[in-house]
Design a protein around this motif. Structure first.
Motif, short mmCIF file in Angstrom:
data_model
loop_
_atom_site.label_atom_id
_atom_site.label_comp_id
_atom_site.label_asym_id
_atom_site.label_seq_id
_atom_site.Cartn_x
_atom_site.Cartn_y
_atom_site.Cartn_z
N VAL A 31 0.81 -1.21 0.00
CA VAL A 31 0.00 0.00 0.00
C VAL A 31 0.86 1.27 0.00
CG1 VAL A 31 -0.33 0.18 2.50
CG2 VAL A 31 -2.12 0.96 0.94
N ARG A 32 2.05 1.20 0.53
CA ARG A 32 2.95 2.37 0.53
C ARG A 32 3.26 2.81 -0.90
NH1 ARG A 32 8.53 1.46 3.26
NH2 ARG A 32 9.07 0.96 1.16
N LEU A 34 1.40 2.01 -3.63
CA LEU A 34 0.14 2.41 -4.26
C LEU A 34 -0.26 3.83 -3.85
CD1 LEU A 34 -1.89 -0.91 -3.94
CD2 LEU A 34 -0.67 -0.04 -5.95
N GLN A 35 -0.17 4.14 -2.57
CA GLN A 35 -0.57 5.47 -2.10
C GLN A 35 0.39 6.56 -2.55
OE1 GLN A 35 -1.02 4.82 2.13
NE2 GLN A 35 -3.18 4.29 1.89
N ARG A 36 1.62 6.21 -2.82
CA ARG A 36 2.59 7.20 -3.30
C ARG A 36 2.34 7.57 -4.76
NH1 ARG A 36 7.82 5.56 -5.22
NH2 ARG A 36 8.79 7.43 -6.01
N THR A 39 -3.97 7.80 -7.16
CA THR A 39 -4.99 8.53 -6.40
C THR A 39 -5.97 7.53 -5.77
OG1 THR A 39 -6.55 8.76 -8.23
CG2 THR A 39 -4.83 10.48 -8.00
N SER A 40 -6.75 7.99 -4.83
CA SER A 40 -7.72 7.11 -4.18
C SER A 40 -8.76 6.60 -5.19
CB SER A 40 -8.40 7.82 -3.01
OG SER A 40 -9.01 9.00 -3.44
N MET A 43 -7.11 3.77 -7.14
CA MET A 43 -7.02 2.55 -6.32
C MET A 43 -8.39 1.91 -6.14
SD MET A 43 -4.04 3.38 -3.52
CE MET A 43 -4.66 4.97 -2.99
N ARG A 81 0.71 11.63 -7.90
CA ARG A 81 -0.73 11.79 -7.70
C ARG A 81 -1.29 13.08 -8.29
NH1 ARG A 81 1.28 10.58 -3.01
NH2 ARG A 81 0.60 12.54 -2.10
N GLU A 84 -4.01 11.98 -12.71
CA GLU A 84 -5.03 10.97 -12.41
C GLU A 84 -5.67 10.50 -13.70
OE1 GLU A 84 -8.34 10.59 -9.08
OE2 GLU A 84 -8.82 12.17 -10.52
#
Length: 144
Positions: A31-32, A34-36, A39-40, A43, A81, A84
């Motif tokens: 997840v580190r 993916l979150q870097r 965007t939400s 994901m 991010r 998008e």
């Protein structure tokens, strides 16, 4: 009627990414990673897919292609991010620029023009590809 096109290509970018490379990053960093990068919303969409590695690889390639078309690469104002990807009605891929990426595009767009980012995505035999064209059009054409 006479058509006069005043479209200018502002940038072109492409990227080719190995899907297994993105899968390995997801497996190693989870997840580190993916979150870097994503965007939400990206994901959330990936969570609806049985094997999201190909989805993420195409989005990675799209972000790389946008950075090349902008001529910036990653820097302190433009992070992953800030770019998008999403789909328009009918399924056509599209890209939205946020934060520093949107600011940079506004800064390089000629006065009296608006920019449009075109994106195409593809994958085949373990590879994901993205191609981006950034064009500008006079704002006055929008009123015609």
């Amino acid at each position: 009627m006479v058509w006069v096109l005043r479209i200018m290509i502002l940038g072109i970018g492409s990227d080719l990414t190995r899907i297994d490379r993105i899968r390995a990053s997801i497996d190693r960093l989870g997840v580190r990673f993916l979150q870097r990068v994503f965007t939400s919303d990206e994901m959330a969409k990936a969570n609806t897919i049985l094997d999201p590695a190909g989805f993420y690889a195409k989005r990675w390639a799209a972000k790389e292609a946008v950075l090349k078309a902008l001529g910036t690469g990653l820097n302190r104002n433009i992070i992953w991010r800030c770019i998008e990807t999403y789909h328009l009605e009918g399924g056509r891929p599209a890209v939205r620029l946020l934060g520093g990426a949107a600011d940079h595009l506004a800064a390089i767009c000629p006065p009296g023009h608006r920019a449009e980012v075109h994106l195409t995505l593809s994958d085949e035999q373990g590879l994901a590809q993205a191609f981006v064209i950034i064009e500008t059009r006079p704002i006055s054409e929008d009123a015609d």
